[in-house]
Design a protein around this motif. Structure first.
Motif, short mmCIF file in Angstrom:
data_model
loop_
_atom_site.label_atom_id
_atom_site.label_comp_id
_atom_site.label_asym_id
_atom_site.label_seq_id
_atom_site.Cartn_x
_atom_site.Cartn_y
_atom_site.Cartn_z
N UNK A 135 -10.14 23.64 33.64
CA UNK A 135 -9.62 24.41 34.76
C UNK A 135 -10.17 23.86 36.07
N UNK A 136 -9.36 23.99 37.11
CA UNK A 136 -9.72 23.53 38.45
C UNK A 136 -9.76 24.73 39.37
N UNK A 186 -13.77 19.62 53.37
CA UNK A 186 -13.59 21.03 53.71
C UNK A 186 -13.53 21.97 52.51
N UNK A 187 -13.64 21.42 51.30
CA UNK A 187 -13.39 22.22 50.10
C UNK A 187 -14.42 21.92 49.01
N UNK A 188 -14.91 22.97 48.37
CA UNK A 188 -15.67 22.83 47.12
C UNK A 188 -14.66 22.89 45.98
N UNK A 189 -14.61 21.83 45.19
CA UNK A 189 -13.74 21.80 44.01
C UNK A 189 -14.60 22.09 42.78
N UNK A 190 -14.16 23.05 41.99
CA UNK A 190 -14.83 23.39 40.74
C UNK A 190 -14.05 22.83 39.56
N UNK A 191 -14.76 22.52 38.50
CA UNK A 191 -14.10 22.24 37.21
C UNK A 191 -14.82 23.03 36.13
N UNK A 192 -14.02 23.59 35.23
CA UNK A 192 -14.56 24.36 34.10
C UNK A 192 -14.13 23.61 32.85
N UNK A 193 -15.11 23.04 32.15
CA UNK A 193 -14.81 22.18 31.02
C UNK A 193 -15.65 22.59 29.81
N UNK A 194 -15.29 22.05 28.65
CA UNK A 194 -16.06 22.31 27.45
C UNK A 194 -15.32 23.18 26.46
#
Length: 215
Positions: A149-150, A207-215
């Protein structure tokens, strides 16, 4: 199975500009795309070793995004992974926000607790962690059910969020307090770097914090 939430900072417009740019890349974009292609091949080797089929290979999904479409609705995870590789090519080095058995559940509970204590909804993290790709992408990118997920959070809100969390940190449920304090420290660190770079580096536009949800 535990899931890892990592984050990095980038200029959202720079990321969006890569989508559909396959035939008209600048030298910097070509460098980013070349690195993303290599990362995509590594990701695919890992999937192949596990016998995982995402409908498209990650390199194929990357080619689709660069061509300006994500037309295989059965390949949402491949598109998401390919997009993460493009983001990484334009972003700061990734850092871990934390490891969570059920990140959606945890951040929903944390949001509820912070909201109860008066923190503004726009500063809460759950919906940002799972927001999906930038809305500015000029074509639909399917959302994977199982990830990766992003998510995104504006860098300009990092300090207001950290301040609001710190103001109530002593009053949150003790099961959430430790993780909350770690999140506060990481948001404060990102704000300090953003503030310094914005003042001192004339080409800096992140200008942006990008998150990734992995696993």
């Amino acid at each position: 199975m535990s899931r890892i939430i990592s984050y990095r900072t980038a200029d959202k417009a720079d990321v969006v500009a890569l989508l559909g740019a396959a035939g008209n890349l600048t030298s910097d974009q070509r460098r980013v795309v070349d690195a993303a292609r290599e990362a995509a091949r590594r990701s695919q080797r890992g999937l192949d070793d596990q016998g995982i089929d995402w409908g498209l290979t990650v390199p194929e999904a990357l080619d689709h995004l660069l061509a300006g479409h994500a037309s295989s609705t059965a390949a949402a995870s491949a598109y998401s992974q390919a997009l993460l590789h493009l983001i990484d090519g334009k972003a700061s080095d990734p850092m871990d926000l934390g490891v969570y058995a059920k990140p959606s559940t945890f951040f929903s509970l944390l949001d509820d607790e912070l909201r109860r204590l008066g923190v503004s909804g726009e500063l809460l993290l759950h919906d940002h962690l799972f927001s999906g790709p930038p809305a500015e992408i000029p074509f639909a990118v399917p959302h994977p059910v199982d990830g990766p997920h992003i998510g995104m959070f504006p860098l300009a809100r990092a300090k207001p969020a950290a301040d609001a969390y710190r103001a109530v940190a002593d009053h949150v449920d003790e099961d959430l307090a430790h993780d909350l304090r770690e999140i506060i420290e990481k948001l404060e660190c990102e704000h300090e770097e953003w503030e310094y770079a914005t003042r001192k580096i004339d080409w800096y536009t992140q200008d942006t914090i990008f998150f990734s949800v992995t696993g």
